[in-house]
Motif scaffolding. Structure first.
Motif, PDB file in Angstrom:
ATOM      1  N   ASN A 138       0.822  -1.203   0.000  1.00 50.62           N
ATOM      2  CA  ASN A 138       0.000   0.000   0.000  1.00 50.62           C
ATOM      3  C   ASN A 138       0.858   1.254   0.000  1.00 50.62           C
ATOM      4  OD1 ASN A 138       0.107   1.235   2.870  1.00 50.62           O
ATOM      5  ND2 ASN A 138      -0.168  -0.945   3.249  1.00 50.62           N
ATOM      6  N   GLU A 140      -7.933   1.170  -5.454  1.00 52.44           N
ATOM      7  CA  GLU A 140      -6.925   0.396  -6.160  1.00 52.44           C
ATOM      8  C   GLU A 140      -5.650   1.188  -6.446  1.00 52.44           C
ATOM      9  OE1 GLU A 140     -10.079   0.836  -7.164  1.00 52.44           O
ATOM     10  OE2 GLU A 140     -10.104   1.560  -9.226  1.00 52.44           O
ATOM     11  N   SER A 141      -5.675   2.497  -6.250  1.00 56.18           N
ATOM     12  CA  SER A 141      -4.432   3.264  -6.396  1.00 56.18           C
ATOM     13  C   SER A 141      -3.691   3.386  -5.069  1.00 56.18           C
ATOM     14  CB  SER A 141      -4.708   4.654  -6.987  1.00 56.18           C
ATOM     15  OG  SER A 141      -5.310   5.489  -6.024  1.00 56.18           O
ATOM     16  N   LEU A 197      -2.334  -2.270  -3.399  1.00 57.41           N
ATOM     17  CA  LEU A 197      -1.899  -3.049  -4.566  1.00 57.41           C
ATOM     18  C   LEU A 197      -1.759  -4.512  -4.184  1.00 57.41           C
ATOM     19  CD1 LEU A 197       0.941  -0.590  -5.555  1.00 57.41           C
ATOM     20  CD2 LEU A 197      -1.347  -0.676  -6.543  1.00 57.41           C
ATOM     21  N   GLU A 231       0.930  -6.764  -8.421  1.00 56.83           N
ATOM     22  CA  GLU A 231       0.835  -5.430  -9.005  1.00 56.83           C
ATOM     23  C   GLU A 231       1.834  -4.459  -8.405  1.00 56.83           C
ATOM     24  OE1 GLU A 231      -3.196  -4.544  -8.004  1.00 56.83           O
ATOM     25  OE2 GLU A 231      -3.981  -5.434  -9.815  1.00 56.83           O
TER      26      GLU A 231
END
Length: 71
Positions: free
Chosen positions: A3, A57-58, A61, A65
């Motif tokens: 994160n 989602e930003s 992760l 990803e």
């Protein structure tokens, strides 16, 4: 789960305690999320996203990803 929470918090010059107060959780919860020891519930993740005005989602992760560390 990786994160970006520590970076986002520091950019705003908030302590873990200040972020915790804004989210209605304990400082220990913020620390556990930041260090990857605890994945937030969906409602808490959504609250974090709204607080930072970013899509969840930003901020969070999945392991596949996340950017790879330089070796």
């Amino acid at each position: 789960m990786e994160n970006r929470l520590p970076m986002l918090r520091v950019e705003r010059k908030w302590s873990q305690g200040e972020l915790a107060e804004r989210l209605g959780v304990s400082r220990q919860t913020v620390n556990a999320i930041e260090t990857g020891k605890y994945d937030p519930s969906l409602p808490l993740a959504l609250k974090i996203g709204r607080l930072f005005a970013l899509p969840v989602e930003s901020i969070f992760l999945l392991p596949d990803e996340a950017p790879k560390a330089a070796e």
